[in-house]
Design a protein around this motif. Structure first.
Motif, PDB file in Angstrom:
ATOM      1  N   SER A 172       0.720  -1.329   0.186  1.00 41.99           N
ATOM      2  CA  SER A 172       0.324   0.033  -0.050  1.00 41.99           C
ATOM      3  C   SER A 172       1.246   1.336   0.197  1.00 41.99           C
ATOM      4  O   SER A 172       1.823   1.354   0.815  1.00 41.99           O
ATOM      5  N   GLY A 173       0.212   1.994  -0.562  1.00 44.87           N
ATOM      6  CA  GLY A 173       0.755   3.386  -1.060  1.00 44.87           C
ATOM      7  C   GLY A 173      -0.031   4.722  -1.060  1.00 44.87           C
ATOM      8  O   GLY A 173      -0.329   5.125   0.371  1.00 44.87           O
ATOM      9  N   ASN A 174      -1.092   5.069  -1.189  1.00 43.99           N
ATOM     10  CA  ASN A 174      -2.069   6.050  -1.114  1.00 43.99           C
ATOM     11  C   ASN A 174      -2.865   4.692  -0.845  1.00 43.99           C
ATOM     12  O   ASN A 174      -4.648   5.958  -1.030  1.00 43.99           O
ATOM     13  N   PHE A 175      -3.268   3.843  -0.578  1.00 45.90           N
ATOM     14  CA  PHE A 175      -4.139   3.093  -0.346  1.00 45.90           C
ATOM     15  C   PHE A 175      -5.515   2.831  -0.676  1.00 45.90           C
ATOM     16  O   PHE A 175      -6.567   2.283  -0.586  1.00 45.90           O
ATOM     17  N   GLY A 176      -5.373   2.847  -2.285  1.00 42.32           N
ATOM     18  CA  GLY A 176      -6.498   3.288  -3.285  1.00 42.32           C
ATOM     19  C   GLY A 176      -6.847   1.359  -3.702  1.00 42.32           C
ATOM     20  O   GLY A 176      -8.135   1.029  -3.720  1.00 42.32           O
ATOM     21  N   ASN A 177      -6.138   0.438  -3.521  1.00 43.53           N
ATOM     22  CA  ASN A 177      -5.877  -0.647  -4.150  1.00 43.53           C
ATOM     23  C   ASN A 177      -6.431  -1.202  -2.333  1.00 43.53           C
ATOM     24  O   ASN A 177      -7.842  -1.569  -3.117  1.00 43.53           O
TER      25      ASN A 177
END
Ligand SMILES: *Cc1c(COP(=O)(O)O)cnc(C)c1O
Length: 491
Positions: free
Chosen positions: A264-269
């Protein structure tokens, strides 16, 4: 089905408006006001092709679109643009299942949404009788930019403007962006990190004077980042698809839960997985994996989001992020849709770089497990997993794999696990080569060739001959100059 803002003050709006705007007037993010449950059985769902699952999921959220339209868009988005006949194969290796989301044109999972978004956006413009052109802005830690440039390449009525951190993307990602084709594509490196780029884009989108000036030139502005709800909805589909594959293969009985493991990075996935559960995908726990930039894993452990920390440049650059935008959507849900509370947390984040959640929001975090992997741990995981299982992971996927093994050791919870494999290992060929103990290659492009020779894994078409492609975009700007850059681009 209407869309509401996470900060509770903007008016409800239809899907088409929400997609065109990208961000609500109160600076919140749009979320669907409800999550319809899927009516089909898992046996029925397992018999569908990827594009049919996507159509079914999207039709729950996009009542303004006809079935014919959705069938056309999903058919085009998930047709021959994907190199794998099943689009997103679920591959078992070792004790986990990898959902390979990287068989699209730019070899990372961003293609899952960004090959569809241009159809949704241009149709929304048509339906809203919008006579303006659309300028699509994207801040990218690498993969979003490339996928947006590819997805919107030469789409009439659009200009795509991408900002990436000059020193914060892999050489392959940089070359992909700098060689982007199309007469409507614009790329600038910025002298800063991803957070600077994302902040700049959000500032431009929230600036009323800027919007008025752009409008005078005939443009409306929107975002291709996962702050746009049009990015998240297509991603819900692959979790439904993955669960159907798990049932089909007998890895789970229909109705039994899985654990979802997501780098996760921007938490969209990961948020898309959470939305899939609301539609009926049985999930036990969410494992949120970070790299050394472990702000999210700290948050899930403590309820404190503390952005006062350095941003490290790592070998998993698409997760080099401190301010994770889509967490706002999760908090909105966990707090019982308390827009005022979300607004206060986001204000605190902006002013004090920190906020703390309590009560039922904090309790809700218990379903999430946060963990992280250092660069050394990422490379060790790639190397040992390849030697033991013959399966090649990219650096982001490897971070997730490492966090999963930690989780297993800590909890003993052996619920069948699905890891989203978010990029082709060739995108980060230098690190992956090193992890396999191959000699240091002259550059990333030679590393790709060397890795292909060693492993026999085919190189995605989008990464072949990358070095020879003509560089078309060379600009670098300061973060403060982002708005001027956008304004000058809009002719
Ligand atoms: C974007 C990206 C991620 C992070 O996804 P989010 O939706 O931002 O959490 C992970 N891995 C790769 C390869 C990516 O491109």
């Amino acid at each position: 089905m209407k869309y509401i803002s996470t900060r509770g003050r903007a008016e409800k709006t239809g899907a088409t408006r929400a997609i065109i705007k990208g961000i609500a007037e109160d600076r919140g993010l749009y979320v669907p006001e409800g999550f319809p449950r899927l009516k089909e059985s898992w046996t029925e769902l397992a018999s569908l092709e990827y594009k049919e699952v996507a159509q079914l999921v999207l039709s729950c959220f996009l009542p303004d679109f006809t079935q014919e339209e959705l069938a056309e868009y999903t058919g085009k988005a998930y047709g021959e643009t994907f190199e794998h006949p099943r689009v997103a194969p679920l591959v078992r290796a070792g004790n986990v299942h990898f959902l390979e989301l990287y068989h699209g044109k730019t070899a990372a999972f961003k293609d899952m949404a960004l090959s569809l978004l241009p159809y949704l956006l241009t149709a929304s413009i048509r339906k809203e009788k919008e006579d303006k052109k659309i300028a699509i802005l994207a801040a990218t830690s690498g993969d979003t930019g490339i996928a947006a440039l590819k997805g919107f390449e030469d789409v009439p009525g659009t200009e795509v403007i991408v900002f990436f951190p000059e020193e914060g993307v892999s050489p392959v990602q940089k070359q992909q962006m700098r060689t982007a084709e199309g007469s409507n594509t614009h790329v600038a490196g910025i002298e800063g990190n991803f957070d600077d780029a994302q902040r700049g884009v959000k500032q431009i989108l929230n600036d009323e004077n800027f919007a008025a000036e752009a409008l005078a030139k005939g443009y409306k502005l929107t975002a291709a980042n996962s702050i746009n709800i049009g990015r998240l909805l297509p991603q819900v589909a692959y979790y439904v698809w993955a669960y159907a594959r798990m049932v089909e293969s007998g890895a789970v009985k229909a109705g039994d839960p899985v654990n979802l493991v997501v780098p996760s990075g921007n938490f969209g996935n990961l948020l898309s997985g959470y939305y899939a559960e609301k539609m009926g995908v049985p999930v036990r726990r969410y494992l949120c994996a970070s790299n050394r930039n472990n702000v999210l894993s700290d948050f899930f452990r403590t309820g404190v989001y503390d952005a006062r920390r350095p941003l490290y440049t790592t070998n998993a650059p698409s997760m080099d992020i401190i301010v994770s935008s889509n967490l706002e959507r999760l908090l909105y849900d966990l707090s019982g849709e308390d827009g005022a509370a979300v607004d206060a947390w986001m204000q605190a984040l902006q002013n004090e770089q920190r906020y703390q959640v309590g009560g039922k929001t904090k309790e809700g975090l218990n379903r999430f497990y946060g963990g992280f992997a250092t660069e050394e741990e990422i490379e060790a995981a790639i190397g040992s997993f390849y030697r033991e299982q013959g399966y090649l992971m990219d650096t982001h996927t490897a971070a997730a794999y490492k966090v999963y093994q930690d989780y297993l050791a800590e909890t003993g919870d052996d619920t069948p696990a699905v890891i989203t494999a978010t990029a082709s290992p060739y995108k980060f060929a230098g690190s992956v080569s090193r992890a396999l103990g191959l000699p240091v290659a002259e550059d990333e492009f030679s590393a790709i060739l060397q890795l292909a020779e060693k492993t026999g894994v085919p190189v995605p078409a989008g990464l072949q001959n990358l070095k020879e492609r003509p560089v078309r975009h060379t600009r670098t700007v300061a973060p403060e100059a982002m708005s001027d850059t956008v304004m000058h681009t809009l002719k």
